[in-house]
Design an enzyme around this catalytic site. Structure first.
Site, PDB file in Angstrom:
ATOM      1  N   ASP A 198      -2.538  -5.864  -0.703  1.00 23.68           N
ATOM      2  CA  ASP A 198      -2.316  -6.696  -1.690  1.00 23.68           C
ATOM      3  C   ASP A 198      -2.588  -8.238  -1.540  1.00 23.68           C
ATOM      4  OD1 ASP A 198      -0.774  -6.656  -4.270  1.00 23.68           O
ATOM      5  OD2 ASP A 198       0.689  -7.942  -3.461  1.00 23.68           O
ATOM      6  N   HIS A 250       4.988  -7.351  -3.550  1.00 24.91           N
ATOM      7  CA  HIS A 250       4.023  -7.864  -2.621  1.00 24.91           C
ATOM      8  C   HIS A 250       4.080  -7.147  -1.164  1.00 24.91           C
ATOM      9  CE1 HIS A 250       1.156 -10.376  -0.513  1.00 24.91           C
ATOM     10  NE2 HIS A 250       2.101 -11.030  -0.060  1.00 24.91           N
ATOM     11  N   SER A 299      -1.746  -9.094   2.948  1.00 28.90           N
ATOM     12  CA  SER A 299      -1.534 -10.574   2.574  1.00 28.90           C
ATOM     13  C   SER A 299      -2.802 -11.313   3.724  1.00 28.90           C
ATOM     14  CB  SER A 299      -0.438 -11.202   2.758  1.00 28.90           C
ATOM     15  OG  SER A 299      -0.285 -12.367   1.900  1.00 28.90           O
TER      16      SER A 299
END
Length: 418
Positions: A235, A366, A209
């Site tokens: 991700d 996620h 992230s």
């Protein structure tokens, strides 16, 4: 992504080792009059997931997220110590180069590499901590025992602190991408000094992230020179991250602000499916919360360490231009996603041109590295091996080939003569 590419991705997934079944509580059924926004197990969509490492779902109050385990059965939500996953921790202090009145103490988890093994440097996402990679690091070590790991808590996260000298007044957070990139480079070099390494090992950067934006920035600037073998982004892509900014405020307003216990915090993460692997949550979640002393709410004394509301001014700065920088930076490139819908146009074109490796885990949320630590570890190890300079087999020199041919010719002539 084309049907051919999707078929190729599925074929690659099928070859990976099976993941042990995750342990989590199934969400309670919802009535038709009160539908829940909770996701099905195989649904990898998330409006906020590309921005916040904690933004996976918006939990419903009917989900019983704080339900206690049944009597007579041992709790499966007790915390696990970080010492089961990393060899040691370091506290690295220095003055802020831009603010001389500030002192930063970086907290990092370290497992040294052995026998010239690689060093996986891992950077977590917003609201998370270095322990988000604990389970994944453990699995990598099983496949590649000589590998080392460096997983820091970034500013305003985990046990890393930023204080004004003399403890006079508060400190406004500085989470600009440039600042976080400089911090990561400092942590890498300072760890080398503290550990007494003569030189840096070969490095594979891994960022989840927000961390994906940080490692991409470091790679693009060439801050680690020839020691950087490759980098992996988990991700996050520019397009979906920028789109998700619109829903972050709503997510933060629905997320619980306090917990009655550390165990209940772990329970919330697993029941809300923010983290889909309970064992990983047991080691990573405790670093996200701390107990107030004295508590403003004695019945719910556990609160978040990181105030995500204060990170809002930096969200756009993190992700603008990420796709372009990812494709431009030197070194091997890996993009590991929870769904193909996260690809933006620029990355789709780059993938079709073969500029980077793409891996998709549709069964993960996620937190790919926590939801699927075994598969993530296998992909990262394979990624390292493809980019390992020490494993390159060089062609023989022309002189050696000529000498070998002459020896064979002479031996053949001897046999004929005899």
């Amino acid at each position: 992504m084309s049907d051919l590419q999707k078929s190729f991705a599925k074929a690659k997934l099928a070859k990976l080792p099976p993941e042990p079944p995750p342990i989590w509580d199934e969400p309670s059924k919802q009535t038709q009059n009160n539908p829940s926004p909770m996701r099905d197990h195989d649904d990898d969509s998330s409006s906020a997931s590309s921005v916040s490492s904690t933004g996976t779902v918006i939990p419903s109050p009917t989900q019983h997220l704080f339900a206690r385990p049944g009597r007579g059965s041992p709790s499966t939500s007790t915390s696990l110590p970080w010492t089961q996953f990393f060899a040691q921790e370091l506290f690295l202090s220095h003055d802020d180069p831009k603010h001389e009145d500030l002192e930063i103490t970086h907290h990092v988890y370290v497992t040294p590499p052995t026998d010239s093994g690689p060093l996986f440097v891992m950077h977590h996402g917003a609201g998370s901590s270095g322990l988000t990679f604990a389970s994944c690091a453990e699995e990598i070590r099983k496949i590649l025992p000589k590998a080392g790991f460096l997983s820091p808590d970034c500013r305003e996260h985990g046990s890393t602190t930023v204080k004004r000298k003399g403890n006079e007044g508060g400190v406004e957070p500085d989470l600009r991408l440039e600042t976080l990139s400089q911090d990561l480079v400092f942590v890498i070099h300072e760890t080398k000094e503290k550990m007494g390494w003569g030189s840096l090992p070969d490095i594979v950067l891994v960022g989840h992230s927000l961390g994906g934006a940080v490692v991409t920035d470091v790679a693009r600037k060439g801050a680690l020179g020839a020691k950087l073998l490759a980098y992996a982004v988990l991700d996050v892509v520019e397009g979906s991250a920028m789109d998700a900014l619109q829903s972050m405020d709503k997510y933060l307003s629905t997320r619980p602000t306090r917990f009655p216990s550390l165990t209940s915090g772990i329970e919330w993460h697993t029941r809300s499916r923010t983290i889909r692997n309970r064992n990983s949550a047991r080691v990573s979640v405790p670093s996200l919360l701390h107990e107030e002393s004295p508590p403003s709410d004695p019945e719910r004394p556990w609160v978040w360490r990181t105030n995500l509301d204060k990170t809002k001014p930096f969200w756009e700065n993190w992700f603008v231009g990420l796709s372009r920088k990812f494709l431009e930076a030197k070194g091997g490139k890996l993009l590991l996603l929870a769904g193909t819908d996260r690809l933006d146009k620029e990355l789709m074109i780059g993938q079709m041109q073969g500029k980077y490796q793409l891996q998709v885990f549709p069964e993960a949320g996620h937190f790919i590295q926590e939801d699927q630590p075994v598969k993530t570890a296998q992909v990262l190890v394979d990624f390292f091996r493809r980019n390992d300079r020490g494993a390159l087999v060089l062609p023989p020199k022309v002189a050696d080939m000529q000498a070998e041919a002459a020896m064979k010719k002479g031996a053949g002539a001897g046999v004929i003569k005899k």
